[in-house]
Enzyme design. Sequence first.
Site, PDB file in Angstrom:
ATOM      1  N   LYS A  31     -16.399  -9.216  12.096  1.00  0.00           N
ATOM      2  CA  LYS A  31     -14.997  -8.839  11.887  1.00  0.00           C
ATOM      3  C   LYS A  31     -14.622  -8.980  10.431  1.00  0.00           C
ATOM      4  O   LYS A  31     -14.937 -10.023   9.849  1.00  0.00           O
ATOM      5  CB  LYS A  31     -14.137  -9.769  12.752  1.00  0.00           C
ATOM      6  N   LYS A  50     -16.862 -13.868  10.580  1.00  0.00           N
ATOM      7  CA  LYS A  50     -15.474 -13.448  10.332  1.00  0.00           C
ATOM      8  C   LYS A  50     -15.147 -13.694   8.870  1.00  0.00           C
ATOM      9  O   LYS A  50     -15.239 -14.822   8.380  1.00  0.00           O
ATOM     10  CB  LYS A  50     -14.529 -14.243  11.232  1.00  0.00           C
TER      11      LYS A  50
HETATM   12  C1  PBG Z   1      -6.881 -15.411  14.322  1.00  0.00           C
HETATM   13  C2  PBG Z   1      -7.089 -13.955  14.351  1.00  0.00           C
HETATM   14  C3  PBG Z   1      -6.729 -13.021  13.374  1.00  0.00           C
HETATM   15  C4  PBG Z   1      -7.101 -11.763  13.857  1.00  0.00           C
HETATM   16  C5  PBG Z   1      -7.636 -11.955  15.111  1.00  0.00           C
HETATM   17  N1  PBG Z   1      -7.640 -13.319  15.392  1.00  0.00           N
HETATM   18  C6  PBG Z   1      -6.001 -13.194  12.109  1.00  0.00           C
HETATM   19  C7  PBG Z   1      -6.540 -14.031  11.051  1.00  0.00           C
HETATM   20  O1  PBG Z   1      -7.635 -14.571  11.078  1.00  0.00           O
HETATM   21  O2  PBG Z   1      -5.787 -14.176  10.093  1.00  0.00           O
HETATM   22  C8  PBG Z   1      -6.913 -10.471  13.127  1.00  0.00           C
HETATM   23  C9  PBG Z   1      -7.046  -9.250  13.950  1.00  0.00           C
HETATM   24  C10 PBG Z   1      -6.562  -8.007  13.306  1.00  0.00           C
HETATM   25  O3  PBG Z   1      -6.257  -7.956  12.101  1.00  0.00           O
HETATM   26  O4  PBG Z   1      -6.493  -7.000  14.022  1.00  0.00           O
HETATM   27  N2  PBG Z   1      -6.344 -15.917  15.509  1.00  0.00           N
END
Ligand code: PBG
Length: 326
Positions: A246, A193
């Site tokens: 991601k 991520k």
């Molecule tokens: C954190 C989380 C995020 C997203 C999914 N889980 C946000 C982040 O890390 O700031 C982002 C998903 C998206 O942008 O569609 N709980």
Amino acid sequence: MINRPRRTRTNPFVRDLVRETRVSEKSLILPIFIEEGKNIKTEISSLDGHFRYSPDRLFECVDSALENGVSKFLLFGIPKNKDEKGSSAYDDNGVLQEGLRTLKQQYKDKIYLISDVCMCEYTSHGHCGILDGQTVNNDKTLEYLNKIAISHAKAGADMVAPSDMMDGRILSMRNALDHENFLNTPIMSYAIKYASSFYGPFREAAGSAPSFGDRKSYQMDYHNVKEGLKEAIIDESEGADILMVKPALSYLDVISKLRQNTNLPIAAYSVSGEYAMIKNAAKAGLIDEYGVMCESAVSIFRSGSDILITYFANELAKAIKKGDIG
Ligand code: PBG
């Protein structure tokens, strides 16, 4: 002429036969935002066509998804109260837990529920863990993530998906789940991520932007891919069942490298900013939304992903049914 690649493109039948990437609605996961309270269905301005639902109105979203053949959901909670330790994240009566229980009661085994395990929507400071001064304390956060995962599993989560990027969380969560006898609850790890600007619309949707600083001390630097593989290999060795990359579209190279380095299923999360770009470029009359949506989704599968988490899940399922992709 010996080589005429056009021969296998002459009509839809032969194009069907030589198609290399198959897409099914069975591989799609739809994210849903659950807001604490009653009788709520509020449009999310940053995510056109998506809403925050209170648990009692979730069926409106799930019913229409099921009609399209979309039966897997990734659930996010939006609590009323936030505090330093994100305590409503592991409260058995928290919003996500209530949503899970409601859906399981209503739909039993007709749907598959995956819960996002993180703290950023629940902490007053918006970071994904427990703070020590200005930094997130990794090992202290693990205990809390375990409590969240167990609480979700108890409420009916079929799978948990930790998105925090703490080190050692998969092994720690696996042990905690096993200890509570959730031996068969899989973990989908947000393994690779990135600290990404593509999460902007989500943070507005979930109210989870950090109140100070950024997430670069735990989410990955987008210059790096070897480090992503390191993360994935560690998570695999700690017992992750599915590895996620991601965001998706700017990271197809990462997906394809991961494909060569693991035999685990790979999920790609096409995040809020990717959705918003397509939606808004189409609104401005610059691109054809349907065409770009289809092409983008297929490119993610083509790069080696088995599973796609997307805000376009319903529309993609319809495109598959129509035969435009798949
Ligand atoms: C954190 C989380 C995020 C997203 C999914 N889980 C946000 C982040 O890390 O700031 C982002 C998903 C998206 O942008 O569609 N709980």
